[in-house]
Write a protein that holds these residues in place. Structure first.
Motif, PDB file in Angstrom:
ATOM      1  N   LYS A  83       0.607  -1.389   0.123  1.00  0.00           N
ATOM      2  CA  LYS A  83      -0.049   0.112   0.037  1.00  0.00           C
ATOM      3  C   LYS A  83       0.713   1.235  -0.110  1.00  0.00           C
ATOM      4  CE  LYS A  83      -2.473  -1.839   3.496  1.00  0.00           C
ATOM      5  NZ  LYS A  83      -3.272  -1.832   4.618  1.00  0.00           N
ATOM      6  N   TRP A  84       1.896   1.046   0.663  1.00  0.00           N
ATOM      7  CA  TRP A  84       3.004   2.422   0.514  1.00  0.00           C
ATOM      8  C   TRP A  84       3.324   2.879  -0.846  1.00  0.00           C
ATOM      9  CZ3 TRP A  84       6.822  -0.371   4.504  1.00  0.00           C
ATOM     10  CH2 TRP A  84       6.303  -0.431   5.642  1.00  0.00           C
ATOM     11  N   LYS A  85       3.325   1.902  -1.765  1.00  0.00           N
ATOM     12  CA  LYS A  85       3.736   2.441  -3.341  1.00  0.00           C
ATOM     13  C   LYS A  85       2.623   3.125  -3.872  1.00  0.00           C
ATOM     14  CE  LYS A  85       6.049   0.020  -6.459  1.00  0.00           C
ATOM     15  NZ  LYS A  85       6.258  -1.012  -7.579  1.00  0.00           N
ATOM     16  N   VAL A  86       1.402   2.806  -3.507  1.00  0.00           N
ATOM     17  CA  VAL A  86       0.301   3.269  -4.192  1.00  0.00           C
ATOM     18  C   VAL A  86      -0.006   4.916  -3.359  1.00  0.00           C
ATOM     19  CG1 VAL A  86      -2.305   3.479  -4.040  1.00  0.00           C
ATOM     20  CG2 VAL A  86      -0.974   1.186  -4.301  1.00  0.00           C
ATOM     21  N   GLU A  87       0.307   4.871  -2.025  1.00  0.00           N
ATOM     22  CA  GLU A  87      -0.058   6.342  -1.229  1.00  0.00           C
ATOM     23  C   GLU A  87       1.196   7.133  -1.817  1.00  0.00           C
ATOM     24  OE1 GLU A  87      -1.465   8.767   1.639  1.00  0.00           O
ATOM     25  OE2 GLU A  87      -2.022   7.407   0.462  1.00  0.00           O
TER      26      GLU A  87
ATOM     27  N   ASN B  61       2.681   7.250  -4.765  1.00  0.00           N
ATOM     28  CA  ASN B  61       2.198   7.658  -5.960  1.00  0.00           C
ATOM     29  C   ASN B  61       1.274   8.706  -5.877  1.00  0.00           C
ATOM     30  OD1 ASN B  61       4.196   6.578  -7.618  1.00  0.00           O
ATOM     31  ND2 ASN B  61       3.067   4.657  -7.330  1.00  0.00           N
ATOM     32  N   ARG B  62       0.347   8.471  -5.088  1.00  0.00           N
ATOM     33  CA  ARG B  62      -0.674   9.472  -4.673  1.00  0.00           C
ATOM     34  C   ARG B  62      -0.258  10.862  -4.454  1.00  0.00           C
ATOM     35  NH1 ARG B  62      -3.453  11.976  -1.147  1.00  0.00           N
ATOM     36  NH2 ARG B  62      -2.548  10.950   0.657  1.00  0.00           N
ATOM     37  N   ILE B  63       0.695  11.064  -3.552  1.00  0.00           N
ATOM     38  CA  ILE B  63       1.433  12.111  -2.890  1.00  0.00           C
ATOM     39  C   ILE B  63       2.227  12.613  -3.867  1.00  0.00           C
ATOM     40  CG2 ILE B  63       2.824  12.789  -1.002  1.00  0.00           C
ATOM     41  CD1 ILE B  63       1.819  10.698   0.835  1.00  0.00           C
ATOM     42  N   ARG B  64       2.965  12.055  -4.621  1.00  0.00           N
ATOM     43  CA  ARG B  64       3.657  12.277  -5.612  1.00  0.00           C
ATOM     44  C   ARG B  64       3.003  13.355  -6.624  1.00  0.00           C
ATOM     45  NH1 ARG B  64       4.873  10.414 -10.457  1.00  0.00           N
ATOM     46  NH2 ARG B  64       7.188  11.064 -11.437  1.00  0.00           N
ATOM     47  N   VAL B  65       2.024  12.613  -7.146  1.00  0.00           N
ATOM     48  CA  VAL B  65       1.020  13.261  -8.244  1.00  0.00           C
ATOM     49  C   VAL B  65       0.701  14.648  -7.676  1.00  0.00           C
ATOM     50  CG1 VAL B  65      -1.135  13.101  -9.416  1.00  0.00           C
ATOM     51  CG2 VAL B  65       0.508  11.288  -9.512  1.00  0.00           C
TER      52      VAL B  65
ATOM     53  N   ILE C 198      10.487  13.168  -7.603  1.00  0.00           N
ATOM     54  CA  ILE C 198      10.269  12.995  -6.420  1.00  0.00           C
ATOM     55  C   ILE C 198      10.331  11.563  -6.171  1.00  0.00           C
ATOM     56  CG2 ILE C 198       8.489  13.085  -4.592  1.00  0.00           C
ATOM     57  CD1 ILE C 198       7.167  15.419  -5.975  1.00  0.00           C
ATOM     58  N   GLU C 199      11.188  11.275  -4.905  1.00  0.00           N
ATOM     59  CA  GLU C 199      11.405   9.629  -5.133  1.00  0.00           C
ATOM     60  C   GLU C 199      11.211   9.690  -3.526  1.00  0.00           C
ATOM     61  OE1 GLU C 199      15.512   8.612  -6.060  1.00  0.00           O
ATOM     62  OE2 GLU C 199      15.000   9.366  -7.940  1.00  0.00           O
ATOM     63  N   HIS C 200      10.764   8.160  -3.234  1.00  0.00           N
ATOM     64  CA  HIS C 200      10.660   7.751  -1.740  1.00  0.00           C
ATOM     65  C   HIS C 200      11.901   6.901  -1.488  1.00  0.00           C
ATOM     66  CE1 HIS C 200       8.042   5.011   1.012  1.00  0.00           C
ATOM     67  NE2 HIS C 200       8.595   6.073   1.744  1.00  0.00           N
ATOM     68  N   VAL C 201      12.496   7.245  -0.241  1.00  0.00           N
ATOM     69  CA  VAL C 201      13.925   6.589   0.237  1.00  0.00           C
ATOM     70  C   VAL C 201      13.335   6.103   1.536  1.00  0.00           C
ATOM     71  CG1 VAL C 201      16.023   7.189   0.702  1.00  0.00           C
ATOM     72  CG2 VAL C 201      15.149   8.316  -1.212  1.00  0.00           C
TER      73      VAL C 201
END
Length: 51
Positions: A18-22, A24-28, A41-44
């Motif tokens: 679910k973190w990947k989906v969340e 991507n939502r925040i990134r957009v 924007i990257e999630h690290v």
């Protein structure tokens, strides 16, 4: 000047798809605010990576 930092507990948990989906939502949403002012924007984080 004084900075008041509240100590918080850090909890390491297994990867959750679910973190990947969340992310991507925040990134957009963020990209809609900043447009072409940034490159990416990257999630690290150690638990943000599948597997």
């Amino acid at each position: 000047m004084s900075i008041n930092l509240k100590a918080e507990m850090v909890k390491v948990v297994p990867y959750d798809p679910k973190w990947k989906v969340e992310f991507n939502r925040i990134r957009v949403q963020l990209l809609s605010y900043v447009g072409d002012l940034i490159v990416t924007i990257e999630h690290v984080g150690s638990t943000s990576i599948e597997g």
